[in-house]
Design an enzyme around this catalytic site. Sequence first.
Site, PDB file in Angstrom:
ATOM      1  N   LYS A   4       0.836  -1.201   0.000  1.00 40.08           N
ATOM      2  CA  LYS A   4       0.000   0.000   0.000  1.00 40.08           C
ATOM      3  C   LYS A   4       0.869   1.249   0.000  1.00 40.08           C
ATOM      4  O   LYS A   4       1.769   1.390   0.809  1.00 40.08           O
ATOM      5  CB  LYS A   4      -0.915  -0.001   1.232  1.00 40.08           C
ATOM      6  CG  LYS A   4      -1.950   1.098   1.156  1.00 40.08           C
ATOM      7  CD  LYS A   4      -2.885   1.081   2.330  1.00 40.08           C
ATOM      8  CE  LYS A   4      -3.769   2.313   2.315  1.00 40.08           C
ATOM      9  NZ  LYS A   4      -4.617   2.419   3.491  1.00 40.08           N
ATOM     10  N   GLY A   6       0.572   4.794   0.747  1.00 45.17           N
ATOM     11  CA  GLY A   6      -0.265   5.838   1.330  1.00 45.17           C
ATOM     12  C   GLY A   6       0.362   7.183   1.049  1.00 45.17           C
ATOM     13  O   GLY A   6       1.443   7.275   0.468  1.00 45.17           O
ATOM     14  N   ALA A   7      -0.325   8.235   1.475  1.00 47.75           N
ATOM     15  CA  ALA A   7       0.234   9.560   1.260  1.00 47.75           C
ATOM     16  C   ALA A   7       1.380   9.800   2.222  1.00 47.75           C
ATOM     17  O   ALA A   7       2.366  10.444   1.901  1.00 47.75           O
ATOM     18  CB  ALA A   7      -0.847  10.609   1.478  1.00 47.75           C
ATOM     19  N   ALA A   9       2.890   7.233   4.345  1.00 49.07           N
ATOM     20  CA  ALA A   9       3.831   6.132   4.511  1.00 49.07           C
ATOM     21  C   ALA A   9       3.499   5.034   3.518  1.00 49.07           C
ATOM     22  O   ALA A   9       2.405   5.003   2.976  1.00 49.07           O
ATOM     23  CB  ALA A   9       3.737   5.589   5.931  1.00 49.07           C
ATOM     24  N   ASP A 120      -6.884  10.089  13.203  1.00 49.03           N
ATOM     25  CA  ASP A 120      -7.157   9.945  11.767  1.00 49.03           C
ATOM     26  C   ASP A 120      -8.161   8.824  11.541  1.00 49.03           C
ATOM     27  O   ASP A 120      -7.891   7.868  10.818  1.00 49.03           O
ATOM     28  CB  ASP A 120      -5.842   9.651  11.025  1.00 49.03           C
ATOM     29  CG  ASP A 120      -6.000   9.768   9.510  1.00 49.03           C
ATOM     30  OD1 ASP A 120      -7.019  10.314   9.054  1.00 49.03           O
ATOM     31  OD2 ASP A 120      -5.109   9.288   8.794  1.00 49.03           O
TER      32      ASP A 120
END
Lengths: 210, 347
Positions: A4, A6-7, A9, A120
């Site tokens: 994945k 992510g933005a 990590a 989050d």
Amino acid sequence: MLVKKGAEASLFLEDWQERQVIMKRRLPKKYRLLKVDERIRTYRTIHESQLLHSAKEAGVPTPTIFLINLTDSNIIMEYVQGTEVKRVLHNLPTESRYALNVHIGKLIGQLHKNRIVHGDLTTSNMILTTSGEVVLIDFGLGEKTSQVELRAVDLHLMKRAFQSTHFLYAKESFDAVMKGYFMVVGEETGKKVLDKVIEIEKRGRYISER
Amino acid sequence: MVIGWRPLHEQDSKQQISLGIETTADDFGVGLVGFDGEILSNVFDVFVPEKGGIHPREAARHHAKVAQKVISRAFDEAGKTLKDVSIISFSQGPGLGPCLRTGATAARALAAYLKIPLVGVNHCVAHIEIGKLATDAQDPVTLYVSGGNTIVSAFDAGRYRVFGETLDIAIGNCLDVFARRAGLRREPSLPLGALVEKLAKQGKELIELPYSVKGMDLSFSGLLTATERILETGKFSVEDLCFSLQEVAFSMLAEITERALAHTEKREILLTGGVAANERLQEMLAVIAQDHDSRFCVVPKQYALDNGAMIAWTGILAYLQGLITPIEKSMVRLKWRLDDVEASWVR
């Protein structure tokens, strides 16, 4: 293997000590100054590890941490197999969706009761495992606090996630989450936090007058 | 009251034009835009306070005073007359009450006098639409940054959904308030934000300031207070403070934009609003776009600040979908949210 991106990590599935693990790497961001970048990455790596552990102690399922490497901002943790709640929610019949959301609400309540805010809360940061357990991940923006304000922001973010990604059943979902939340934190605290959520919305930017 | 308007076929021979009036805050802006998207004129007159921020009533008084002059100038520059206009568009909200009401009054009067349709436009939508028109962005994640708004949004299922926004003050407001604290004075041609940018370029030392991102939302009030406190100590130069404030605040904006981009899996970033003119912010978003194989689009400077052209253009988009605003429904909407608007013209 990258599983994945992510933005903030990237998650890699790796073999480590004869088991499959997730390596979470906070890669440097070229857009910000090196000094800002290092500060944020180091802080979040330490912080996330601590919170993942505290949450587990509070009875909220999170991946187990195996190793933390501050030089590269890496965390090696348990590989949790399952599906993001984001991807299952819309396929569920109404009753199961309700039950799942109540359960999520209970988990959030459990965190807050133990002085943890997630920071989050979105449906992509929750994994529904094959055994039906909900595992919370991604505590990088979390905090150790019992401030009503921050608890309310936490729930506000959850609400916003429903509104932007699950808008067809956003209200129903948030109400269910709050139901579970109240069950854990109790009527008094629950009401205080919910009032704060409404107050945050009323600060001007989150409400339309007619 | 029913608004009479001339059927389209009677006007086929000439270009149809929308007149847009923008008065959400300190700008009185007027734009004339052709239905084909050609911007014929875009003029404004900005209210510059003696001191402090924008006082809504004083700004409204300014707007009323300059209205006629600015509207005339828009026609002169376009080489058009009142008779050439097909619709009147105005910023109906969100914004400062007295300012919005002044613009709305002018718009209603013109529409009634010319017997043409009135179209109330959402100011935030207009910033996005003018950005799309000017850059040819198709379906972007938009970072809209100005003195009154800080929003990351993207289109989904009929509306511009809000993915992240400020929990307290807007980024432009944060920069402006700090600038005033530091004794900077705005000039008509140089907004405070531009002054901060200029000084930031001379800053060298990065001062540690609080970084506050909550999910995809952010908060600037703590950052502003911390920067003001350090300013009061006199230990650092204003240049270093401007530099540090920008670096931290823009890193926060960049982070939530990147998150929204990853979340929505769109392939374009659009930067719009008054703060879009800042080169450092542009630079950061361009890097993110590159990292995600996306296109970076930034609204041209003349359409970055509040302007009449964006209102005129968004009015056209709505009008072509049959959306008009009857006078009895043309009250201004001070807190009209971006995601309240059914954007039926998109795709």
